[in-house]
Design a protein around this motif. Structure first.
Motif, PDB file in Angstrom:
ATOM      1  N   GLY A  24       0.820  -1.209   0.000  1.00 16.89           N
ATOM      2  CA  GLY A  24       0.000   0.000   0.000  1.00 16.89           C
ATOM      3  C   GLY A  24       0.849   1.252   0.000  1.00 16.89           C
ATOM      4  N   ALA A  25       1.914   1.255   0.807  1.00 14.99           N
ATOM      5  CA  ALA A  25       2.797   2.419   0.877  1.00 14.99           C
ATOM      6  C   ALA A  25       3.477   2.668  -0.466  1.00 14.99           C
ATOM      7  N   VAL A  26       3.986   1.612  -1.086  1.00 19.36           N
ATOM      8  CA  VAL A  26       4.642   1.753  -2.391  1.00 19.36           C
ATOM      9  C   VAL A  26       3.639   2.248  -3.428  1.00 19.36           C
ATOM     10  N   GLY A  27       2.437   1.693  -3.399  1.00 14.53           N
ATOM     11  CA  GLY A  27       1.412   2.112  -4.353  1.00 14.53           C
ATOM     12  C   GLY A  27       0.999   3.561  -4.185  1.00 14.53           C
ATOM     13  N   LEU A  28       0.894   4.007  -2.938  1.00 19.57           N
ATOM     14  CA  LEU A  28       0.532   5.409  -2.697  1.00 19.57           C
ATOM     15  C   LEU A  28       1.594   6.360  -3.237  1.00 19.57           C
ATOM     16  N   ILE A  29       2.850   6.010  -3.032  1.00 14.49           N
ATOM     17  CA  ILE A  29       3.937   6.863  -3.534  1.00 14.49           C
ATOM     18  C   ILE A  29       3.994   6.797  -5.064  1.00 14.49           C
ATOM     19  N   ALA A  30       3.862   5.607  -5.624  1.00 11.85           N
ATOM     20  CA  ALA A  30       3.870   5.473  -7.088  1.00 11.85           C
ATOM     21  C   ALA A  30       2.694   6.225  -7.704  1.00 11.85           C
ATOM     22  N   GLY A  31       1.599   6.288  -6.958  1.00 11.76           N
ATOM     23  CA  GLY A  31       0.418   6.979  -7.441  1.00 11.76           C
ATOM     24  C   GLY A  31       0.595   8.473  -7.604  1.00 11.76           C
ATOM     25  N   LEU A  32       1.623   9.019  -7.004  1.00  9.66           N
ATOM     26  CA  LEU A  32       1.912  10.439  -7.202  1.00  9.66           C
ATOM     27  C   LEU A  32       2.439  10.698  -8.617  1.00  9.66           C
ATOM     28  N   PHE A  33       2.914   9.626  -9.259  1.00  9.09           N
ATOM     29  CA  PHE A  33       3.446   9.747 -10.614  1.00  9.09           C
ATOM     30  C   PHE A  33       2.478   9.211 -11.668  1.00  9.09           C
ATOM     31  N   TRP A  34       1.622   8.257 -11.282  1.00 12.69           N
ATOM     32  CA  TRP A  34       0.596   7.722 -12.174  1.00 12.69           C
ATOM     33  C   TRP A  34      -0.622   7.424 -11.334  1.00 12.69           C
ATOM     34  N   TRP A  35      -1.622   8.288 -11.413  1.00 10.44           N
ATOM     35  CA  TRP A  35      -2.733   8.268 -10.473  1.00 10.44           C
ATOM     36  C   TRP A  35      -3.527   6.963 -10.397  1.00 10.44           C
ATOM     37  N   PRO A  36      -3.660   6.150 -11.469  1.00  7.13           N
ATOM     38  CA  PRO A  36      -4.419   4.906 -11.298  1.00  7.13           C
ATOM     39  C   PRO A  36      -3.815   3.956 -10.262  1.00  7.13           C
ATOM     40  N   ILE A  37      -2.490   3.942 -10.165  1.00  5.18           N
ATOM     41  CA  ILE A  37      -1.851   3.096  -9.147  1.00  5.18           C
ATOM     42  C   ILE A  37      -2.162   3.643  -7.759  1.00  5.18           C
ATOM     43  N   GLY A  38      -2.111   4.941  -7.616  1.00  4.35           N
ATOM     44  CA  GLY A  38      -2.424   5.548  -6.321  1.00  4.35           C
ATOM     45  C   GLY A  38      -3.854   5.296  -5.902  1.00  4.35           C
ATOM     46  N   LEU A  39      -4.771   5.356  -6.848  1.00  2.00           N
ATOM     47  CA  LEU A  39      -6.171   5.087  -6.542  1.00  2.00           C
ATOM     48  C   LEU A  39      -6.350   3.631  -6.129  1.00  2.00           C
ATOM     49  N   ALA A  40      -5.748   2.725  -6.872  1.00  2.00           N
ATOM     50  CA  ALA A  40      -5.840   1.299  -6.522  1.00  2.00           C
ATOM     51  C   ALA A  40      -5.233   1.035  -5.144  1.00  2.00           C
ATOM     52  N   ALA A  41      -4.097   1.655  -4.869  1.00  2.00           N
ATOM     53  CA  ALA A  41      -3.453   1.476  -3.565  1.00  2.00           C
ATOM     54  C   ALA A  41      -4.326   2.037  -2.451  1.00  2.00           C
ATOM     55  N   ALA A  42      -4.891   3.214  -2.661  1.00  2.00           N
ATOM     56  CA  ALA A  42      -5.740   3.821  -1.634  1.00  2.00           C
ATOM     57  C   ALA A  42      -6.970   2.962  -1.368  1.00  2.00           C
ATOM     58  N   ILE A  43      -7.570   2.411  -2.411  1.00  2.00           N
ATOM     59  CA  ILE A  43      -8.716   1.528  -2.228  1.00  2.00           C
ATOM     60  C   ILE A  43      -8.298   0.266  -1.470  1.00  2.00           C
ATOM     61  N   GLY A  44      -7.131  -0.252  -1.797  1.00  2.00           N
ATOM     62  CA  GLY A  44      -6.612  -1.412  -1.069  1.00  2.00           C
ATOM     63  C   GLY A  44      -6.371  -1.116   0.400  1.00  2.00           C
ATOM     64  N   VAL A  45      -5.853   0.065   0.684  1.00  2.00           N
ATOM     65  CA  VAL A  45      -5.608   0.457   2.076  1.00  2.00           C
ATOM     66  C   VAL A  45      -6.936   0.651   2.813  1.00  2.00           C
ATOM     67  N   VAL A  46      -7.929   1.197   2.134  1.00  2.00           N
ATOM     68  CA  VAL A  46      -9.261   1.315   2.745  1.00  2.00           C
ATOM     69  C   VAL A  46      -9.776  -0.075   3.109  1.00  2.00           C
ATOM     70  N   ALA A  47      -9.655  -1.028   2.180  1.00  2.00           N
ATOM     71  CA  ALA A  47     -10.114  -2.397   2.435  1.00  2.00           C
ATOM     72  C   ALA A  47      -9.337  -3.033   3.588  1.00  2.00           C
TER      73      ALA A  47
END
Length: 115
Positions: free
Chosen positions: A54-77
């Motif tokens: 989740g942490a890696v996805g959130l940081i990667a999402g700053l460069f490509w938002w779909p990854i950040g959105l997927a990571a944030a949804i995963g962290v919510v779950a």
């Protein structure tokens, strides 16, 4: 809006890494929390792996938002599962998981808007 998304994402990622390190090193406080909700201590590494992803996805999402959105949804779950485990065990220390779940919801809202 990008600055807000970056601040929320980075802070949440730091909390996730800190929590993952605690699980991997079997921090006594985290071990106690896991046993109080009935989670097997020998499987804590799986939770740490999910937190690190989740942490890696959130940081990667700053460069490509779909990854950040997927990571944030995963962290919510992830934190929804934590909240449910605390409720199931009738554990009163539900606030940290609940607050982090709400922060992850904020990240899920901000990341695509900031793109």
């Amino acid at each position: 809006m990008f600055i807000a998304a970056a601040i929320v994402s980075v802070l949440l990622a730091l909390v996730l890494v800190f929590s993952a390190v605690g699980k991997l090193t079997k921090n006594p406080q985290q071990v106690e929390s896991m046993t109080s909700v009935g989670f097997p201590v020998d499987k804590m590494w799986l939770l740490a792996l999910a937190e690190l992803a989740g942490a890696v996805g959130l940081i990667a999402g700053l460069f490509w938002w779909p990854i950040g959105l997927a990571a944030a949804i995963g962290v919510v779950a992830y934190f929804l599962g934590a909240v449910l485990m605390h409720l199931r065990a009738n554990d009163k220390t539900i606030a940290p998981a609940g607050v982090l779940m709400l922060v992850a919801v904020v990240a899920a809202i901000l990341v695509p808007v900031a793109a």
